[in-house]
Design a protein around this motif. Structure first.
Motif, PDB file in Angstrom:
ATOM      1  N   GLY A 143       0.809  -1.224   0.000  1.00  0.00           N
ATOM      2  CA  GLY A 143       0.000   0.000   0.000  1.00  0.00           C
ATOM      3  C   GLY A 143       0.834   1.262   0.000  1.00  0.00           C
ATOM      4  N   ILE A 144       1.998   1.219  -0.655  1.00  0.00           N
ATOM      5  CA  ILE A 144       2.877   2.396  -0.695  1.00  0.00           C
ATOM      6  C   ILE A 144       3.223   2.707  -2.164  1.00  0.00           C
ATOM      7  CG2 ILE A 144       3.836   1.949   1.609  1.00  0.00           C
ATOM      8  CD1 ILE A 144       6.310   0.736   0.289  1.00  0.00           C
ATOM      9  N   PRO A 145       3.675   3.949  -2.450  1.00  0.00           N
ATOM     10  CA  PRO A 145       4.010   4.293  -3.841  1.00  0.00           C
ATOM     11  C   PRO A 145       5.169   3.443  -4.380  1.00  0.00           C
ATOM     12  CG  PRO A 145       3.973   6.265  -2.431  1.00  0.00           C
ATOM     13  CD  PRO A 145       3.865   5.091  -1.535  1.00  0.00           C
ATOM     14  N   SER A 146       5.217   3.311  -5.680  1.00  0.00           N
ATOM     15  CA  SER A 146       6.351   2.655  -6.325  1.00  0.00           C
ATOM     16  C   SER A 146       6.724   3.465  -7.559  1.00  0.00           C
ATOM     17  CB  SER A 146       5.995   1.221  -6.718  1.00  0.00           C
ATOM     18  OG  SER A 146       4.896   1.196  -7.609  1.00  0.00           O
ATOM     19  N   VAL A 147       7.994   3.399  -7.921  1.00  0.00           N
ATOM     20  CA  VAL A 147       8.457   4.045  -9.150  1.00  0.00           C
ATOM     21  C   VAL A 147       9.345   3.060  -9.896  1.00  0.00           C
ATOM     22  CG1 VAL A 147       9.622   6.034 -10.183  1.00  0.00           C
ATOM     23  CG2 VAL A 147       8.531   6.280  -7.946  1.00  0.00           C
ATOM     24  N   SER A 148       9.004   2.781 -11.162  1.00  0.00           N
ATOM     25  CA  SER A 148       9.843   1.915 -11.985  1.00  0.00           C
ATOM     26  C   SER A 148      10.763   2.765 -12.848  1.00  0.00           C
ATOM     27  CB  SER A 148       8.981   1.024 -12.871  1.00  0.00           C
ATOM     28  OG  SER A 148       8.217   0.139 -12.086  1.00  0.00           O
ATOM     29  N   TYR A 149      11.803   2.163 -13.381  1.00  0.00           N
ATOM     30  CA  TYR A 149      12.754   2.851 -14.275  1.00  0.00           C
ATOM     31  C   TYR A 149      13.420   4.040 -13.598  1.00  0.00           C
ATOM     32  CZ  TYR A 149      10.474  -0.182 -17.554  1.00  0.00           C
ATOM     33  OH  TYR A 149       9.971  -1.293 -18.162  1.00  0.00           O
ATOM     34  N   VAL A 150      13.778   3.875 -12.323  1.00  0.00           N
ATOM     35  CA  VAL A 150      14.508   4.940 -11.624  1.00  0.00           C
ATOM     36  C   VAL A 150      15.944   4.942 -12.124  1.00  0.00           C
ATOM     37  CG1 VAL A 150      15.429   5.685  -9.394  1.00  0.00           C
ATOM     38  CG2 VAL A 150      13.055   4.906  -9.579  1.00  0.00           C
ATOM     39  N   ASP A 151      16.395   6.113 -12.578  1.00  0.00           N
ATOM     40  CA  ASP A 151      17.771   6.255 -13.038  1.00  0.00           C
ATOM     41  C   ASP A 151      18.674   6.613 -11.869  1.00  0.00           C
ATOM     42  OD1 ASP A 151      19.742   6.696 -15.326  1.00  0.00           O
ATOM     43  OD2 ASP A 151      19.834   8.628 -14.288  1.00  0.00           O
ATOM     44  N   THR A 152      18.273   7.629 -11.091  1.00  0.00           N
ATOM     45  CA  THR A 152      19.092   8.096  -9.972  1.00  0.00           C
ATOM     46  C   THR A 152      18.196   8.522  -8.809  1.00  0.00           C
ATOM     47  OG1 THR A 152      20.169   9.354 -11.750  1.00  0.00           O
ATOM     48  CG2 THR A 152      21.206   9.423  -9.615  1.00  0.00           C
ATOM     49  N   VAL A 153      18.653   8.224  -7.593  1.00  0.00           N
ATOM     50  CA  VAL A 153      17.989   8.764  -6.409  1.00  0.00           C
ATOM     51  C   VAL A 153      18.702  10.074  -6.085  1.00  0.00           C
ATOM     52  CG1 VAL A 153      17.364   8.367  -4.004  1.00  0.00           C
ATOM     53  CG2 VAL A 153      17.486   6.436  -5.609  1.00  0.00           C
ATOM     54  N   LEU A 154      17.993  11.198  -6.195  1.00  0.00           N
ATOM     55  CA  LEU A 154      18.653  12.503  -6.054  1.00  0.00           C
ATOM     56  C   LEU A 154      18.744  12.958  -4.609  1.00  0.00           C
ATOM     57  CD1 LEU A 154      16.890  14.208  -9.095  1.00  0.00           C
ATOM     58  CD2 LEU A 154      19.247  13.390  -9.005  1.00  0.00           C
ATOM     59  N   ASP A 155      17.683  12.685  -3.832  1.00  0.00           N
ATOM     60  CA  ASP A 155      17.663  13.228  -2.474  1.00  0.00           C
ATOM     61  C   ASP A 155      16.639  12.481  -1.626  1.00  0.00           C
ATOM     62  OD1 ASP A 155      18.312  15.012  -0.399  1.00  0.00           O
ATOM     63  OD2 ASP A 155      16.576  16.280  -0.887  1.00  0.00           O
TER      64      ASP A 155
END
Lengths: 271, 342
Positions: A143-155
């Motif tokens: 039940g939490i957000p997801s993000v696919s195709y992440v290139d970089t974690v900025l912050d």
């Protein structure tokens, strides 16, 4: 802000090995050597870099037969603090819906031990099944957000993570509420190569093996019974690549050998 | 209510994506075979007026979720909208394009509906299946056909009991259906309750997108450069492409580095190509690149790393430094020693 990060790692048949079939048409995985899914190593690298930046702990989570533990050692050597290996005969035959359910229960178990998990990271897909479903499906079960195709974690700050994610033709910068699942698309996070010292140190790290009953999953929702999809059949692709690979220290001879082979095969290198 | 094959339609800058139209065409084929209707679902802001076009292309009914808060794609509100319409209309089959959006949104919706999903299909079909364990026969179900094990193996997958049967389907494989203005259909507008919680979960801070001008899809020969090429290497890549009468392609890494524009990018976030000859120069062969070129007839790889995954999908490989190999290859080809020529 120290982060608790769970990294999902799938032990896979070594992508370099030739796939073998059993007489009944299923894939024979018994003889094959298992390694950590190469795409998950990018996620491991991302998790380790986040730990170096913000502090915290990186726990690996896998679902596989017990003999997969060897494949997890290489990831522990990269710097993952400890591993939880979800292993139970009742999990055999799980498709992505059932696998993601079991993994989400694994994340919850780690959370009970460690406190709040801030990020779950995984590779964009596995080298054997290539679905990319696990990240979004684990996100949904938790039940939490997801993000696919992440290139970089900025912050990471104040309960949010800012990521650069690839899209067709460019990228999007997203601010995503924590906790969140990130599927790392690779290339930005080149996996580190463990030193001999890292390898030795990793032998003291713990791999906790747990079963279905330990993590409180509903047995009817895992394994073949909990999997909506069925593989009807598998077959080898007929258009096999020729795989004629040329090496030569003399470049003239090298290129000549290559062109000669094209001539022999009747291939014209122009429109 | 008629049984339906529903297509999730992607919209970009107010235009229906070509791959979504391809899927409408494929859905028409499946629907005819299985005695079903074709539905289309479009989510966004200002997308209402696209409904007619979807009917002209083959949809029998179009479901529209038009909301100013859905102007930019965000996973959780979109999941909510899609799951709501799918839950309320109970289609037999739901198809998504295997794009960045489709491959994230479809599994999320599938998990919410507790149903099965197959990724990145290269074909879908309608047929019957007998469960070898129970002996039960399932008529008119969706066969989901896809490569697996890095493309070496094909698998046929079914979802016998759960509904809807869901799949993402690779773009660029099916023809875009003809436009037929005599077709009529039903348009259904939905208003979906979007909770603050899902709206707040993801905020889009910035979108960078380049429009595409170069069409690699119809190219017979493509010479592509990657991370290993560098700006200097790309001069050689361009020279070889010109010599062979082909187009220039590139990996994502080369585009991101600014050596060439996005128009030329091959792969998951670029174009899917299937030329007669694909020459990969200094491309290691990340999965995102390989999905975009692996249907090429002949693949030639030039790379100094013999372990590079690109060699596993290559017919011919030259292990060597591209800065030495390419000039030599160009020189020999210029000498009129084109293979196959006299």
């Amino acid at each position: 802000m120290p982060l608790n990060i769970v990294v999902l790692v799938k032990p896979v048949v070594d992508p370099k090995a030739v796939v073998r079939f059993r007489p009944d048409g299923t894939i024979d995985r018994s003889a094959a050597k298992l390694v950590a899914n190469p795409y998950d190593k990018y996620a491991v690298e991302a998790a380790l870099q986040l730990r170096e930046r913000y502090g915290g702990r990186v726990v690996g989570l896998s679902m596989a037969p017990p003999q997969a533990a060897d494949a997890l050692r290489e990831v522990l050597a990269m710097g993952v603090d400890e591993f939880v290996l979800l292993s139970d005969p009742r999990l055999a035959g799980s498709d992505t819906l059932a696998t993601s359910y079991a993994l989400s229960a694994g994340v919850r178990m780690i959370e009970r031990k460690l406190g709040k998990v801030d990020l779950v990271v995984c590779g964009i897909e596995s080298s054997d099944s290539n679905t990319g479903h696990i990240g979004p499906e684990v996100g949904e079960w938790l039940g939490i957000p997801s993000v696919s195709y992440v290139d970089t974690v900025l912050d990471v700050s104040e309960g949010y993570v800012v990521v650069k994610r690839l899209i067709e033709g460019g990228y999007m910068k997203l601010r995503v509420r924590l906790p969140a699942v990130l599927s790392i698309a690779g290339t930005s996070y080149q996996p580190r190569i463990p030193t001999l010292r890292d390898v030795l140190a990793s032998r003291r790290k713990q791999i906790t093996v747990v079963g279905v009953d330990d993590i409180g999953v509903d047995p009817s929702l895992v394994g073949l019974a909990g999997s909506p999809t069925r593989v009807v059949r598998m077959w080898r692709i007929e258009i096999k690549r020729k795989s004629k690979i040329f090496t030569d220290t003399d470049v003239d001879a090298l290129v000549e050998k290559f062109l000669e082979e094209l001539r022999k095969d009747g291939i014209t290198l122009s429109r | 209510m008629a049984r339906t094959v529903l297509v999730y339609v992607e919209v970009s800058d107010g235009k229906i994506e070509d791959h979504s139209l391809e899927l409408i065409g494929k859905a028409r084929e499946l629907a005819t075979k299985g005695g079903m209707d074709v539905g289309a679902l479009v989510v966004g802001h200002g997308v209402r007026e696209l409904a007619r076009e979807l009917i002209y292309r083959g949809a029998d009914e179009v479901h529209v979720v038009d909301d100013p808060r859905l102007g930019t794609y965000r996973l959780l509100p979109y999941t909510k909208a899609v799951a709501h319409v799918v839950g309320a209309t109970s289609p037999e089959v739901v198809l998504f394009s295997a794009t960045v959006v489709g491959r994230e949104l479809a599994p999320r919706v599938a998990a919410r509906l507790r149903t099965g999903i197959t990724a990145d299909c290269t074909d879908v079909d309608i047929g019957s299946w007998t469960d070898p364990l129970s002996g039960r026969v399932y008529e008119n179900i969706l066969y989901q056909i896809r490569p697996t094990f890095g493309g070496e193996i094909m698998a046929a997958i079914v979802t016998p009991q759960h509904r809807p049967q869901m799949a993402t389907v690779r773009p660029g494989l099916f023809p875009i259906p003809q436009r037929d203005e005599t077709r009529s259909g039903r348009v259904v507008e939905w208003s979906v309750e979007l909770d603050e919680d899902s709206l707040d979960s993801i905020e889009v801070l910035e979108v960078r997108r380049e429009m595409r001008k170069v069409d690699l899809k119809s190219a017979k020969i493509i010479v592509s450069g990657g991370r290993g090429a560098g700006p200097k290497g790309f001069e050689l890549v361009r020279e070889l492409a010109k010599l062979l009468g082909g187009e220039v392609g590139a990996s994502r890494a080369a585009v991101d580095a600014g050596w060439i524009s996005y128009d030329h990018q091959v792969g998951l976030t670029g174009q899917t190509v299937k030329p007669d000859i694909y020459i990969a120069v200094g491309i290691s062969g990340a999965v995102q690149h390989i999905v975009g070129m692996k249907d090429s007839k002949i693949v030639i790889a030039i790379n100094k790393d013999p372990e590079a995954p690109i060699f596993r999908v290559a017919d011919y490989g030259i292990v060597g430094d591209l800065f030495v190999v390419l000039p030599k290859l160009i020189e020999k080809l210029k000498q009129g020693r084109l293979p196959g020529g006299s």
